[in-house]
Design a protein around this motif. Sequence first.
Motif, PDB file in Angstrom:
ATOM      1  N   LYS A  11       0.855  -1.186   0.000  1.00 50.91           N
ATOM      2  CA  LYS A  11       0.000   0.000   0.000  1.00 50.91           C
ATOM      3  C   LYS A  11       0.895   1.242   0.000  1.00 50.91           C
ATOM      4  CE  LYS A  11      -3.898  -2.104   2.395  1.00 50.91           C
ATOM      5  NZ  LYS A  11      -4.679  -2.172   3.655  1.00 50.91           N
ATOM      6  N   PRO A  12       0.549   2.257  -0.800  1.00 47.60           N
ATOM      7  CA  PRO A  12       1.413   3.439  -0.915  1.00 47.60           C
ATOM      8  C   PRO A  12       1.795   4.077   0.417  1.00 47.60           C
ATOM      9  CG  PRO A  12      -0.301   3.513  -2.575  1.00 47.60           C
ATOM     10  CD  PRO A  12      -0.612   2.331  -1.678  1.00 47.60           C
ATOM     11  N   GLU A  13       0.866   4.093   1.352  1.00 44.39           N
ATOM     12  CA  GLU A  13       1.154   4.731   2.648  1.00 44.39           C
ATOM     13  C   GLU A  13       2.135   3.928   3.502  1.00 44.39           C
ATOM     14  OE1 GLU A  13      -2.933   2.666   3.183  1.00 44.39           O
ATOM     15  OE2 GLU A  13      -1.815   3.638   1.571  1.00 44.39           O
ATOM     16  N   HIS A  14       2.462   2.707   3.103  1.00 43.27           N
ATOM     17  CA  HIS A  14       3.409   1.877   3.855  1.00 43.27           C
ATOM     18  C   HIS A  14       4.679   1.544   3.072  1.00 43.27           C
ATOM     19  CE1 HIS A  14       0.495   1.385   7.020  1.00 43.27           C
ATOM     20  NE2 HIS A  14      -0.404   0.983   6.138  1.00 43.27           N
ATOM     21  N   ALA A  15       4.754   2.006   1.830  1.00 41.23           N
ATOM     22  CA  ALA A  15       5.881   1.626   0.975  1.00 41.23           C
ATOM     23  C   ALA A  15       7.232   2.066   1.538  1.00 41.23           C
ATOM     24  CB  ALA A  15       5.690   2.179  -0.437  1.00 41.23           C
ATOM     25  N   ASP A  16       7.307   3.256   2.075  1.00 45.73           N
ATOM     26  CA  ASP A  16       8.592   3.741   2.586  1.00 45.73           C
ATOM     27  C   ASP A  16       9.031   3.037   3.860  1.00 45.73           C
ATOM     28  OD1 ASP A  16       8.967   5.486   0.484  1.00 45.73           O
ATOM     29  OD2 ASP A  16       8.106   7.208   1.539  1.00 45.73           O
ATOM     30  N   GLU A  17       8.117   2.402   4.565  1.00 43.79           N
ATOM     31  CA  GLU A  17       8.455   1.713   5.812  1.00 43.79           C
ATOM     32  C   GLU A  17       8.499   0.193   5.668  1.00 43.79           C
ATOM     33  OE1 GLU A  17       5.429   2.358   8.884  1.00 43.79           O
ATOM     34  OE2 GLU A  17       3.885   2.420   7.331  1.00 43.79           O
ATOM     35  N   TRP A  18       8.327  -0.327   4.446  1.00 42.72           N
ATOM     36  CA  TRP A  18       8.233  -1.773   4.239  1.00 42.72           C
ATOM     37  C   TRP A  18       9.453  -2.530   4.771  1.00 42.72           C
ATOM     38  CZ3 TRP A  18       4.726  -5.251   3.706  1.00 42.72           C
ATOM     39  CH2 TRP A  18       5.053  -6.528   3.259  1.00 42.72           C
ATOM     40  N   ILE A  19      10.627  -2.037   4.522  1.00 41.17           N
ATOM     41  CA  ILE A  19      11.837  -2.737   4.982  1.00 41.17           C
ATOM     42  C   ILE A  19      11.846  -2.830   6.510  1.00 41.17           C
ATOM     43  CG2 ILE A  19      14.367  -2.657   5.058  1.00 41.17           C
ATOM     44  CD1 ILE A  19      13.132  -3.588   2.375  1.00 41.17           C
ATOM     45  N   GLU A  20      11.418  -1.794   7.178  1.00 43.21           N
ATOM     46  CA  GLU A  20      11.345  -1.845   8.644  1.00 43.21           C
ATOM     47  C   GLU A  20      10.221  -2.781   9.101  1.00 43.21           C
ATOM     48  OE1 GLU A  20      12.665  -1.596  12.269  1.00 43.21           O
ATOM     49  OE2 GLU A  20      13.698  -0.659  10.579  1.00 43.21           O
ATOM     50  N   LEU A  21       9.091  -2.759   8.416  1.00 44.41           N
ATOM     51  CA  LEU A  21       7.969  -3.630   8.770  1.00 44.41           C
ATOM     52  C   LEU A  21       8.330  -5.109   8.633  1.00 44.41           C
ATOM     53  CD1 LEU A  21       5.080  -1.692   6.993  1.00 44.41           C
ATOM     54  CD2 LEU A  21       5.372  -1.954   9.465  1.00 44.41           C
ATOM     55  N   THR A  22       9.241  -5.427   7.730  1.00 40.87           N
ATOM     56  CA  THR A  22       9.633  -6.815   7.487  1.00 40.87           C
ATOM     57  C   THR A  22      10.961  -7.188   8.141  1.00 40.87           C
ATOM     58  OG1 THR A  22      10.717  -6.218   5.401  1.00 40.87           O
ATOM     59  CG2 THR A  22       8.396  -6.895   5.286  1.00 40.87           C
ATOM     60  N   ARG A  23      11.538  -6.269   8.907  1.00 40.90           N
ATOM     61  CA  ARG A  23      12.883  -6.490   9.462  1.00 40.90           C
ATOM     62  C   ARG A  23      12.980  -7.754  10.322  1.00 40.90           C
ATOM     63  NH1 ARG A  23      16.951  -3.716   9.082  1.00 40.90           N
ATOM     64  NH2 ARG A  23      15.895  -1.747   8.707  1.00 40.90           N
ATOM     65  N   ASP A  24      12.066  -7.958  11.262  1.00 39.33           N
ATOM     66  CA  ASP A  24      12.131  -9.144  12.129  1.00 39.33           C
ATOM     67  C   ASP A  24      12.025 -10.429  11.313  1.00 39.33           C
ATOM     68  OD1 ASP A  24      12.387  -7.525  14.356  1.00 39.33           O
ATOM     69  OD2 ASP A  24      10.286  -7.721  14.967  1.00 39.33           O
ATOM     70  N   PHE A  25      11.083 -10.447  10.365  1.00 42.95           N
ATOM     71  CA  PHE A  25      10.906 -11.607   9.493  1.00 42.95           C
ATOM     72  C   PHE A  25      12.169 -11.866   8.663  1.00 42.95           C
ATOM     73  CE2 PHE A  25       9.026 -13.107   5.293  1.00 42.95           C
ATOM     74  CZ  PHE A  25       8.939 -14.430   5.672  1.00 42.95           C
ATOM     75  N   THR A  26      12.721 -10.799   8.116  1.00 46.16           N
ATOM     76  CA  THR A  26      13.935 -10.909   7.298  1.00 46.16           C
ATOM     77  C   THR A  26      15.101 -11.449   8.111  1.00 46.16           C
ATOM     78  OG1 THR A  26      13.196  -9.127   5.840  1.00 46.16           O
ATOM     79  CG2 THR A  26      15.571  -9.603   5.886  1.00 46.16           C
TER      80      THR A  26
END
Length: 106
Positions: A11-26
């Motif tokens: 979603k556009p409103e979350h695109a800039d934070e995606w890497i942080e949102l997936t950090r634990d999973f990554t």
Amino acid sequence: MIFICVRFPVKPEHADEWIELTRDFTEATRAEDGNLFFDWSRSVEDPHEYVLVEGFKDDAAEAHVTSDHFKRAQADLPQYLVETPRIRNMQIEGDHWDRLGEFEVS
């Protein structure tokens, strides 16, 4: 090796934070015994799309998809997506990256 490539339409409103949102999973996935690589890239054509390139040893798939961090990602990450991610998944020989001979650097 199990080679996987997934396109995530964020979603556009979350695109800039995606890497942080997936950090634990990554980080948890990269720490798995059978993980060879787990790399995110952002599309240059669509800044709201991320591409995940993954590699696992042949016997590591079940451990990955049954792990606690995978289950947490399944439950948490869809809320940030526009639609279901698209995937290509295949078995390939070896567990390495080959050199691109057409672009050989001397």
